[in-house]
Design a protein around this motif. Structure first.
Motif, short mmCIF file in Angstrom:
data_model
loop_
_atom_site.label_atom_id
_atom_site.label_comp_id
_atom_site.label_asym_id
_atom_site.label_seq_id
_atom_site.Cartn_x
_atom_site.Cartn_y
_atom_site.Cartn_z
N VAL A 253 0.84 -1.20 0.00
CA VAL A 253 0.00 0.00 0.00
C VAL A 253 0.88 1.25 0.00
N TRP A 254 1.93 1.26 0.82
CA TRP A 254 2.83 2.42 0.86
C TRP A 254 3.52 2.63 -0.48
N ILE A 255 3.99 1.56 -1.10
CA ILE A 255 4.65 1.68 -2.40
C ILE A 255 3.67 2.24 -3.42
N ALA A 256 2.44 1.73 -3.42
CA ALA A 256 1.43 2.22 -4.37
C ALA A 256 1.14 3.70 -4.14
N MET A 257 1.06 4.09 -2.87
CA MET A 257 0.78 5.51 -2.56
C MET A 257 1.94 6.40 -3.01
N ILE A 258 3.18 5.95 -2.78
CA ILE A 258 4.35 6.73 -3.20
C ILE A 258 4.39 6.86 -4.71
N LEU A 259 4.15 5.75 -5.41
CA LEU A 259 4.14 5.79 -6.88
C LEU A 259 3.02 6.69 -7.40
N LEU A 260 1.84 6.59 -6.80
CA LEU A 260 0.71 7.42 -7.22
C LEU A 260 1.02 8.90 -6.99
N ALA A 261 1.57 9.23 -5.83
CA ALA A 261 1.93 10.62 -5.54
C ALA A 261 2.95 11.13 -6.55
N GLY A 262 3.93 10.29 -6.87
CA GLY A 262 4.94 10.69 -7.85
C GLY A 262 4.35 10.94 -9.23
N LEU A 263 3.48 10.05 -9.65
CA LEU A 263 2.87 10.20 -10.98
C LEU A 263 1.94 11.41 -11.03
N ILE A 264 1.22 11.66 -9.96
CA ILE A 264 0.35 12.84 -9.92
C ILE A 264 1.19 14.12 -9.99
N ALA A 265 2.29 14.16 -9.24
CA ALA A 265 3.16 15.33 -9.27
C ALA A 265 3.78 15.52 -10.66
N LEU A 266 4.20 14.42 -11.30
CA LEU A 266 4.74 14.51 -12.67
C LEU A 266 3.68 15.05 -13.63
N TRP A 267 2.45 14.55 -13.48
CA TRP A 267 1.37 15.03 -14.34
C TRP A 267 1.14 16.53 -14.12
#
Length: 139
Positions: A7-21
């Motif tokens: 769950v933490w890995i998914a949240m970190i990846l999601l936050a990163g992708l949202i920030a990149l977007w």
């Protein structure tokens, strides 16, 4: 424990992708404003507090800027990232906006443009890299 790590890995990846977007989207907006935007003089009319009391951290101060568009309409701009250093009340700031969308105006200073694009891109790259590293190493 393993499910919690996932769950933490998914949240970190999601936050990163949202920030990149967000950074890529802002880069496109800034590019369009540079190509087709209309220049106006803005006036700093005040400062507002944002984020007061959130997470126990100090609030951030942002400038409130008014400008008049080519049609004579007055607009208020409150950038998401402005701070107040170099933007005193009563001071003039350059503004760019699209004729059909003055509500999307931005302060037209190099430092502001770089920060509005660079900050989310750097943050997104960092979070995405950490998430990929965590996936690759199984941490």
């Amino acid at each position: 424990m393993e499910g919690e790590a996932t769950v933490w890995i998914a949240m970190i990846l999601l936050a990163g992708l949202i920030a990149l977007w967000a950074g890529a989207r802002e880069a496109m907006v800034q590019h369009r404003l540079r190509r087709k935007g209309i220049h106006a003089r803005g006036l700093v009319v005040g400062h507002s507090l944002r984020g007061a009391g959130k997470d126990g951290g100090p609030p951030s101060r942002t400038a409130v800027v008014e400008f008049v568009d080519a049609r004579g309409s007055r607009h208020t701009l409150q950038p998401g990232m402005s701070g107040v250093k170099g933007l005193p009340v009563g001071g003039e700031v350059p503004v760019r906006y699209l004729l059909d969308a003055p509500e999307g105006a931005r302060i037209d200073r190099t430092g502001k443009r770089v920060g509005e694009v660079g900050f989310p891109l750097v943050l997104g790259t960092l979070f995405t890299a950490i998430g990929i590293w965590m996936l690759a190493t199984g941490r």
